[in-house]
Design a protein around this motif. Structure first.
Motif, PDB file in Angstrom:
ATOM      1  N   MET A  74       0.780  -1.278  -0.070  1.00 11.81           N
ATOM      2  CA  MET A  74       0.032   0.073  -0.009  1.00 11.81           C
ATOM      3  C   MET A  74       1.149   1.276   0.037  1.00 11.81           C
ATOM      4  O   MET A  74       1.686   1.328   0.891  1.00 11.81           O
ATOM      5  CB  MET A  74      -0.783  -0.051   1.309  1.00 11.81           C
ATOM      6  N   LYS A  75       0.504   2.134  -0.753  1.00 17.41           N
ATOM      7  CA  LYS A  75       1.265   3.443  -0.752  1.00 17.41           C
ATOM      8  C   LYS A  75       1.118   3.949   0.470  1.00 17.41           C
ATOM      9  O   LYS A  75       0.130   4.009   1.082  1.00 17.41           O
ATOM     10  CB  LYS A  75       0.877   4.226  -2.076  1.00 17.41           C
ATOM     11  N   LYS A  76       2.166   4.834   0.861  1.00 15.59           N
ATOM     12  CA  LYS A  76       2.066   5.325   2.200  1.00 15.59           C
ATOM     13  C   LYS A  76       1.077   6.622   2.098  1.00 15.59           C
ATOM     14  O   LYS A  76       0.363   6.758   3.250  1.00 15.59           O
ATOM     15  CB  LYS A  76       3.721   6.246   2.316  1.00 15.59           C
ATOM     16  N   SER A  77       0.875   7.469   1.326  1.00 19.44           N
ATOM     17  CA  SER A  77      -0.072   8.306   1.230  1.00 19.44           C
ATOM     18  C   SER A  77      -1.752   7.402   1.620  1.00 19.44           C
ATOM     19  O   SER A  77      -2.415   8.041   2.333  1.00 19.44           O
ATOM     20  CB  SER A  77      -0.123   9.000   0.062  1.00 19.44           C
ATOM     21  N   ASN A  78      -1.791   6.424   0.981  1.00 18.13           N
ATOM     22  CA  ASN A  78      -3.214   5.754   1.101  1.00 18.13           C
ATOM     23  C   ASN A  78      -3.330   5.345   2.496  1.00 18.13           C
ATOM     24  O   ASN A  78      -4.309   5.364   3.187  1.00 18.13           O
ATOM     25  CB  ASN A  78      -3.148   4.709   0.155  1.00 18.13           C
ATOM     26  N   LEU A  79      -2.268   4.771   2.973  1.00 18.27           N
ATOM     27  CA  LEU A  79      -2.014   4.084   4.355  1.00 18.27           C
ATOM     28  C   LEU A  79      -2.323   5.226   5.414  1.00 18.27           C
ATOM     29  O   LEU A  79      -3.363   5.170   6.385  1.00 18.27           O
ATOM     30  CB  LEU A  79      -0.810   3.635   4.591  1.00 18.27           C
ATOM     31  N   TRP A  80      -1.769   6.406   5.224  1.00 20.68           N
ATOM     32  CA  TRP A  80      -2.070   7.354   6.343  1.00 20.68           C
ATOM     33  C   TRP A  80      -3.222   8.203   6.180  1.00 20.68           C
ATOM     34  O   TRP A  80      -3.801   8.664   7.030  1.00 20.68           O
ATOM     35  CB  TRP A  80      -0.899   8.495   6.145  1.00 20.68           C
ATOM     36  N   SER A  81      -3.975   8.360   4.650  1.00 20.22           N
ATOM     37  CA  SER A  81      -5.138   8.656   4.615  1.00 20.22           C
ATOM     38  C   SER A  81      -6.201   8.080   5.493  1.00 20.22           C
ATOM     39  O   SER A  81      -7.148   8.552   6.169  1.00 20.22           O
ATOM     40  CB  SER A  81      -5.486   8.632   3.059  1.00 20.22           C
ATOM     41  N   LEU A  82      -6.093   6.682   5.547  1.00 18.82           N
ATOM     42  CA  LEU A  82      -7.015   5.911   6.382  1.00 18.82           C
ATOM     43  C   LEU A  82      -6.588   6.138   7.754  1.00 18.82           C
ATOM     44  O   LEU A  82      -7.594   6.081   8.817  1.00 18.82           O
ATOM     45  CB  LEU A  82      -6.645   4.316   5.920  1.00 18.82           C
ATOM     46  N   ARG A  83      -5.391   6.093   8.192  1.00 22.29           N
ATOM     47  CA  ARG A  83      -4.906   6.428   9.626  1.00 22.29           C
ATOM     48  C   ARG A  83      -5.310   7.373  10.245  1.00 22.29           C
ATOM     49  O   ARG A  83      -5.822   7.936  11.143  1.00 22.29           O
ATOM     50  CB  ARG A  83      -3.435   6.069   9.756  1.00 22.29           C
ATOM     51  N   LEU A  84      -5.324   8.919   9.411  1.00 24.69           N
ATOM     52  CA  LEU A  84      -5.659  10.085  10.009  1.00 24.69           C
ATOM     53  C   LEU A  84      -7.063  10.672   9.264  1.00 24.69           C
ATOM     54  O   LEU A  84      -7.315  11.782   9.639  1.00 24.69           O
ATOM     55  CB  LEU A  84      -4.439  11.118   9.324  1.00 24.69           C
ATOM     56  N   GLY A  85      -7.905   9.675   8.721  1.00 29.96           N
ATOM     57  CA  GLY A  85      -9.192  10.107   8.451  1.00 29.96           C
ATOM     58  C   GLY A  85     -10.155   8.684   8.409  1.00 29.96           C
ATOM     59  O   GLY A  85      -9.637   7.898   9.193  1.00 29.96           O
ATOM     60  N   PHE A  86     -11.081   8.798   7.564  1.00 28.61           N
ATOM     61  CA  PHE A  86     -12.067   7.445   7.620  1.00 28.61           C
ATOM     62  C   PHE A  86     -12.012   7.012   6.276  1.00 28.61           C
ATOM     63  O   PHE A  86     -12.624   5.941   5.985  1.00 28.61           O
ATOM     64  CB  PHE A  86     -13.350   8.118   7.679  1.00 28.61           C
ATOM     65  N   SER A  87     -11.087   7.448   5.228  1.00 23.98           N
ATOM     66  CA  SER A  87     -11.088   6.653   3.839  1.00 23.98           C
ATOM     67  C   SER A  87     -10.088   7.105   3.059  1.00 23.98           C
ATOM     68  O   SER A  87      -8.904   7.794   3.867  1.00 23.98           O
ATOM     69  CB  SER A  87     -12.410   7.166   3.104  1.00 23.98           C
ATOM     70  N   GLY A  88      -9.739   6.671   1.889  1.00 23.26           N
ATOM     71  CA  GLY A  88      -8.670   7.185   1.268  1.00 23.26           C
ATOM     72  C   GLY A  88      -8.618   8.526   0.446  1.00 23.26           C
ATOM     73  O   GLY A  88      -7.729   8.765  -0.415  1.00 23.26           O
ATOM     74  N   LYS A  89      -9.486   9.152   0.840  1.00 23.30           N
ATOM     75  CA  LYS A  89     -10.124  10.563   0.021  1.00 23.30           C
ATOM     76  C   LYS A  89      -8.888  11.694   0.437  1.00 23.30           C
ATOM     77  O   LYS A  89      -8.610  12.485  -0.470  1.00 23.30           O
ATOM     78  CB  LYS A  89     -11.076  11.234   0.788  1.00 23.30           C
ATOM     79  N   GLU A  90      -7.967  11.505   1.569  1.00 27.41           N
ATOM     80  CA  GLU A  90      -6.997  12.419   1.627  1.00 27.41           C
ATOM     81  C   GLU A  90      -5.550  12.057   1.172  1.00 27.41           C
ATOM     82  O   GLU A  90      -4.456  12.555   1.247  1.00 27.41           O
ATOM     83  CB  GLU A  90      -6.703  12.817   3.384  1.00 27.41           C
ATOM     84  N   ALA A  91      -5.569  10.888   0.567  1.00 27.50           N
ATOM     85  CA  ALA A  91      -4.252  10.362   0.009  1.00 27.50           C
ATOM     86  C   ALA A  91      -3.531  11.465  -1.200  1.00 27.50           C
ATOM     87  O   ALA A  91      -2.219  11.616  -0.777  1.00 27.50           O
ATOM     88  CB  ALA A  91      -4.506   9.004  -0.885  1.00 27.50           C
ATOM     89  N   ALA A  92      -4.112  11.721  -1.799  1.00 23.72           N
ATOM     90  CA  ALA A  92      -3.735  12.550  -2.888  1.00 23.72           C
ATOM     91  C   ALA A  92      -3.051  14.042  -2.229  1.00 23.72           C
ATOM     92  O   ALA A  92      -2.218  14.443  -2.575  1.00 23.72           O
ATOM     93  CB  ALA A  92      -4.615  12.932  -3.874  1.00 23.72           C
ATOM     94  N   LYS A  93      -3.912  14.424  -1.397  1.00 22.34           N
ATOM     95  CA  LYS A  93      -3.522  15.779  -0.527  1.00 22.34           C
ATOM     96  C   LYS A  93      -2.319  15.506   0.342  1.00 22.34           C
ATOM     97  O   LYS A  93      -1.412  16.452   0.054  1.00 22.34           O
ATOM     98  CB  LYS A  93      -4.733  15.939   0.383  1.00 22.34           C
ATOM     99  N   ILE A  94      -2.072  14.345   1.124  1.00 26.48           N
ATOM    100  CA  ILE A  94      -0.927  14.200   1.632  1.00 26.48           C
ATOM    101  C   ILE A  94       0.088  13.977   0.964  1.00 26.48           C
ATOM    102  O   ILE A  94       1.324  14.416   1.086  1.00 26.48           O
ATOM    103  CB  ILE A  94      -1.414  12.584   2.428  1.00 26.48           C
ATOM    104  N   GLU A  95       0.059  13.311  -0.346  1.00 26.72           N
ATOM    105  CA  GLU A  95       1.035  13.087  -1.160  1.00 26.72           C
ATOM    106  C   GLU A  95       1.556  14.559  -1.706  1.00 26.72           C
ATOM    107  O   GLU A  95       2.654  14.747  -2.081  1.00 26.72           O
ATOM    108  CB  GLU A  95       0.730  12.223  -2.285  1.00 26.72           C
ATOM    109  N   LYS A  96       0.531  15.467  -2.220  1.00 27.50           N
ATOM    110  CA  LYS A  96       0.792  16.848  -2.636  1.00 27.50           C
ATOM    111  C   LYS A  96       1.545  17.657  -1.626  1.00 27.50           C
ATOM    112  O   LYS A  96       2.567  18.199  -1.999  1.00 27.50           O
ATOM    113  CB  LYS A  96      -0.308  17.325  -3.283  1.00 27.50           C
ATOM    114  N   ILE A  97       1.112  17.812  -0.509  1.00 28.97           N
ATOM    115  CA  ILE A  97       1.511  18.935   0.455  1.00 28.97           C
ATOM    116  C   ILE A  97       2.445  18.352   1.656  1.00 28.97           C
ATOM    117  O   ILE A  97       3.287  19.129   2.125  1.00 28.97           O
ATOM    118  CB  ILE A  97       0.438  19.895   0.960  1.00 28.97           C
TER     119      ILE A  97
END
Length: 466
Positions: free
Chosen positions: A1-24
């Motif tokens: 699993m890509k790190k941004s997807n993993l941490w989107s799940l850990r810091l939120g409730f789904s994978g919606k934040e993955a692109a944001k985490i990866e970008k900023i």
């Protein structure tokens, strides 16, 4: 699993934040989460609920003179408002731009437990929830003071029955055992004297207040300190104790990262927590940035919130009724505002019993097939033996995001990177059998094949872990 997807799940409730985490980057994502605004508008569905002590007493008095049918009407109305309160919170979790605040509210909600079933006053439950939201990233000691003096907590832990000469120890005991320092770090005398200090703390309009005719103004010895202590004094003394940081640090690590955090991590982050004077924001930043740098995943079972929100997000289901989510959470043992006891949800393995696993698989089948999921269907469908209700025939369009210029192997890799913390050879072969080498992503029916693959992935043990 890509790190941004993993941490989107850990810091939120789904994978919606993955692109944001990866970008900023993670640190900027955290800063934006801490600075995020939240809605403070008073919910319309609470307008007619009693909010002051006078209104509460007036309602209680009026109910006494009503016949049973009218009493039941009032009770049904309050039950409906409780349901609205749950939907209101679920909507926040779904729609907030930076969901870490709501994830933290949920953590505190399961730490400072106060259930609607026991409290009964919806406005007090709302107050309790808003205090958690306002202080989600604030100071643990100050939040503890506010929680002890909240109407919801005073009602939930029976401090209304705690009076001079007739002590009730519930709030005093849980303040130590479950809210701050944990078993083994206090004495029964501390509990008794703490209860005396809390005697007379009763309901108030915006929070609990002391009643002069019920409070105990004698000197009490608490953790070796003697004085006429009150609620805030107790908290100040508790936070001077050597072991105070570790109990809550362990719970934070369990909530976000590890079902079984190491004692070394608990002590390391706990020592830092004391150093920053129990400020939550710097503690979270240190934990998340340092753990992010490590290549560790698959140590935590997804809770029901993450499971259902990830399904809805991946299937791109729009306008889903919060009632369905609330019913699913209750059925999975994560009933909002209604934990089974003051200890809260156990988490860990309790989120993945054989029955819960079956329920998750059934839910995935329903949503992947495009069926509409209602509270009735959840109650009827969560067993393999139950027939499918006719209502299930209603369909929603489901789509999975994938590279339409790819091939079967690249699409399998894409989904694996997004959804699974590891893939073994057997799983890889199964996925290639589902999405065969001659798969054409340009085919009008290609999405259905990818949805079938996604449905298979959701049933893997690895999918249940982050």
């Amino acid at each position: 699993m890509k790190k941004s997807n993993l941490w989107s799940l850990r810091l939120g409730f789904s994978g919606k934040e993955a692109a944001k985490i990866e970008k900023i980057g993670l640190e900027k994502f955290l800063k934006k989460s801490y600075d995020s605004k939240f809605d403070t508008q008073f919910p319309a569905f609470l307008q007619d609920s009693p909010k002051t002590i006078a209104e509460y007493k007036e309602l209680r008095q009026s109910v006494k003179n009503l016949d049973p049918e009218e009493k039941n009407k009032i009770q049904r109305k309050e039950t409906l408002i409780t349901a609205e309160l749950k939907k209101w919170w679920v909507a926040k979790m779904q729609t907030d731009e930076f969901p870490l605040r709501e994830k933290m509210v949920c953590f505190w909600h399961n730490h400072f437990v106060s259930t609607s079933q026991k409290v009964k006053i919806n406005y007090w439950i709302y107050q309790h929830n808003m205090i958690l939201r306002e202080n989600a990233f604030g100071n643990f000691k100050e939040l503890t003071k506010q929680m002890v003096k909240s109407n919801a907590m005073v009602k939930y832990l029976d401090n209304v029955d705690n009076k001079k000469g007739k002590i009730n120890e519930n709030l005093s005991r849980e303040l130590l055992e479950l809210f701050t320092i944990g078993i083994g770090n206090y004495t029964e005398e501390d509990i008794k004297n703490g209860a005396k200090a809390l005697a007379g703390l009763n309901y108030g309009d915006e929070g609990a207040v002391y009643r002069k005719n019920s409070e105990d103004n004698s000197n009490k010895t608490y953790f070796g300190r003697t004085g006429n202590w009150k609620a805030d004094d107790l908290v100040d003394i508790i936070f001077e104790q050597k072991n105070i940081p570790y109990f809550i640090t362990r719970k934070i690590l369990k909530w976000f990262l590890y079902d079984s955090p190491s004692e070394e991590s608990v002590k390391y982050y706990g020592d830092y927590f004391r150093k920053v004077n129990f400020e939550i924001e710097p503690l979270l930043t240190k934990i998340f940035t340092e753990e992010y740098a490590k290549d560790v995943s698959g140590n935590k079972i997804k809770d029901p919130l993450v499971y259902i929100f990830q399904l809805i997000d991946e299937l791109q289901l729009k306008g889903y009724d919060e009632t369905m989510i609330v019913a699913f959470l209750k059925q999975q043992g994560m009933d909002l505002y209604n934990q089974v006891n003051v200890k809260g949800w156990d988490g860990g393995n309790s989120w993945l019993t054989s029955q819960v696993y079956l329920q998750r698989n059934n839910t995935s089948d329903l949503l992947c097939s495009g069926r509409s999921l209602s509270k009735k269907i959840i109650n009827n469908r969560m067993s393999e033996d139950n027939p499918k209700p006719k209502k299930e025939l209603e369909k929603k369009e489901v789509k999975i995001q994938y590279d339409s210029d790819g091939n079967n192997k690249t699409i399998i890799t894409e989904l694996s990177n997004r959804l699974l913390f590891k893939v073994n050879d057997s799983t890889q072969k199964d996925m290639e059998n589902l999405l065969k080498y001659d798969f054409d992503p340009k085919n009008p029916n290609a999405n259905y094949a990818v949805v079938r693959l996604f449905n298979y992935i959701t049933k893997l043990p690895e999918y249940q872990l982050i």
